[in-house]
Design a protein around this motif. Structure first.
Motif, PDB file in Angstrom:
ATOM      1  N   GLU A  87      11.409  -3.445  11.106  1.00 57.03           N
ATOM      2  CA  GLU A  87      11.237  -4.487  10.094  1.00 57.03           C
ATOM      3  C   GLU A  87      11.730  -4.024   8.734  1.00 57.03           C
ATOM      4  N   GLU A 140       5.300  -5.021   0.977  1.00 51.79           N
ATOM      5  CA  GLU A 140       4.580  -6.135   1.587  1.00 51.79           C
ATOM      6  C   GLU A 140       4.173  -5.774   3.007  1.00 51.79           C
ATOM      7  N   GLU A 155      18.342  -7.983   4.553  1.00 52.04           N
ATOM      8  CA  GLU A 155      18.079  -9.230   3.844  1.00 52.04           C
ATOM      9  C   GLU A 155      18.286  -9.051   2.340  1.00 52.04           C
ATOM     10  N   HIS A 156      17.894  -7.898   1.831  1.00 51.66           N
ATOM     11  CA  HIS A 156      18.077  -7.617   0.408  1.00 51.66           C
ATOM     12  C   HIS A 156      19.566  -7.591   0.043  1.00 51.66           C
ATOM     13  N   GLU A 184      15.420  -4.470   8.703  1.00 47.30           N
ATOM     14  CA  GLU A 184      15.773  -5.890   8.569  1.00 47.30           C
ATOM     15  C   GLU A 184      15.605  -6.352   7.122  1.00 47.30           C
ATOM     16  N   ARG A 185      14.545  -5.888   6.486  1.00 52.07           N
ATOM     17  CA  ARG A 185      14.330  -6.262   5.074  1.00 52.07           C
ATOM     18  C   ARG A 185      15.443  -5.699   4.184  1.00 52.07           C
TER      19      ARG A 185
END
Length: 468
Positions: free
Chosen positions: A203, A180, A210-211, A206-207
């Motif tokens: 980023e 994305e 989050e995963h 960070e993703r």
């Protein structure tokens, strides 16, 4: 329409450096121009506006090297104000700007490869194609100097290969992982204007966190937050980890496993009832029955409306005499396991208490919290040491523990890091949480924390999730 690379002016070199939230610099050859603004977005707009003006003056597109906290990138800017990303930070070493006064790069014999049609503005293929061309230009000899190819001799006829069993065949479907576009940082801000730039390293990290915290487990998982010293930030740690996991979509319970009166009810929202763990014990048979409904637990837990987790209080009766026993912990854990996927147990300070020891028996992941105050740090060490010497299972819990060091006061950054380094050789991971006034007193709302604090808690929760 894509920017025509054959018209790009390579000299003088142009670079943009973002030095903070409200400052940046444009370098065109040897000419520097500083820019300030009310926000980083305003600074970037001003700097790109200057580049567009420079391109318009020369009547042709230009290439711009960008530098900020996320890394190095390269943009193409046209006189009409079109912007495309050409390279990402993966090519940082190859994209250093030409020093002022140096000769512009000379075209090579392989320059004709750049004449093929360019991809659509902002497309991910653009960076990959550019990188491929650069690599080919570096590795392939020039066309006019290449040696003639040796004649290919016909091979003797060979026997056709034997067929392979179809049961051993693998899928012919290509595995594609479409990333994305960036949502944050300067790339995300440019994407708001219609571009499709890839996320930077920060980023992407960070993703990934989050995963990890978004995973749903096949059965309940229990996290114990411990330190045998009081005031070691056990309750804020429990609350913030619960908020991270629940905001990611989990079914989460924060349980105040104190043998008498704990502090969790003081730091979270209170529902429209006064139920505690004692009331759950009174109705445990009903809650564990086959006819119980998922909503029945709502009469006993306190919903955190913004952070979307539930809290189970310890007994708040100051005149009460009941102390939670080991068997009662078993019952409460059975109820919690039926209604919640993730259970975070805030603990008391008595590591010899029966309910504390039985909590450890149910623990899948140990979290040891401390602040930057010296005796809290020592309490964390002694807690780990005691568990390491008890038996094989608790020793493994201690070795796989995550230590979270919360800064007690502003300016404790170096002190927190020094304490973190002390624990690092003994446990799986150590994470430092910056000082945040929203954690100091009162009800903790995760959304009220500073962005840097929320990011630190996400990283800590991801570390915890790895052990589940």
């Amino acid at each position: 329409m894509a920017i025509d690379k054959s018209r790009i002016r390579e000299f003088p070199p142009i670079s943009i450096t973002i030095s903070g939230q409200d400052g940046g610099e444009l370098l065109i050859g040897a000419t520097r121009q500083a820019v300030t603004g009310a926000s980083e977005l305003e600074v970037r707009r001003e700097l790109l506006g200057l580049v567009v003006a420079h391109a318009r003056t020369g009547g042709s597109p230009v290439r711009v090297t960008t530098r900020d906290e996320e890394g190095i990138g390269v943009l193409l800017v046209s006189p009409e104000g079109e912007i495309e990303e050409e390279h990402s930070e993966a090519l940082a070493e190859a994209l250093e700007p030409v020093p002022a006064g140096a000769e512009p790069p000379r075209p090579t014999a392989t320059a004709h490869r750049d004449e093929r049609p360019a991809a659509r503005p902002g497309a991910q293929d653009e960076a990959a194609d550019s990188f491929e061309r650069i690599v080919k230009d570096l590795e392939e000899p020039a066309a006019e100097t290449a040696e003639p190819a040796a004649p290919v001799l016909a091979k003797p006829a060979e026997e056709p290969p034997s067929r392979k069993p179809l049961r051993d065949s693998q899928s012919f479907l290509a595995v594609q992982d479409h990333i994305e576009p960036a949502r944050k940082g300067w790339r995300g801000r440019l994407n708001a204007f219609g571009l499709s730039l890839a996320p930077g390293a920060a980023e992407l990290a960070e993703r990934a966190d989050e995963h990890l915290v978004s995973r749903i487990y096949s059965g309940p998982r229990t996290i114990a937050v411990v330190n045998q010293k009081g005031g070691a930030s056990k309750t804020p740690t429990t609350v913030c980890l619960a908020a991270v996991f629940s905001r990611a979509g989990g079914s989460v319970l924060a349980w105040d496993n104190n043998e008498t009166t704990g502090s969790l009810p003081w730091r979270v929202e209170r529902g429209d009832h006064d139920s505690s763990a004692l009331h759950v014990l009174e109705r445990a048979s009903r809650l564990l029955s086959d006819t119980a409904r998922s909503a029945d637990i709502n009469a006993f837990v306190h919903r955190q409306t913004a952070d979307r987790y539930d809290a189970l209080f310890s007994d708040q009766d100051i005149d009460g005499e009941h102390e939670i026993t080991a068997d009662e912990v078993d019952v409460l854990h059975a109820v919690a396991s039926k209604y919640f996927n993730l259970i975070l147990m805030d603990s008391g300070n008595n590591h010899r208490a029966a309910n504390w020891r039985r909590m450890i028996a149910h623990t899948d992941q140990l979290v040891v919290s401390t602040t930057t105050v010296e005796d809290r740090v020592e309490g964390a060490r002694l807690t780990l040491k005691g568990l390491a010497g008890r038996d094989e299972r608790t020793a493994q819990l201690a070795a796989d523990a995550v230590v979270i060091v919360s800064q007690e006061q502003p300016g404790h950054e170096k002190l927190a890091q020094a304490h973190a380094e002390k624990f690092s050789p003994y446990v799986r991971e150590v994470h430092v949480i910056p000082f945040d006034p929203a954690l100091k007193d009162g009800v903790i709302h995760f959304g009220a924390l500073r962005p840097g604090t929320r990011r630190a808690w996400l990283a800590a929760a991801a570390a915890v999730a790895k052990g589940l």
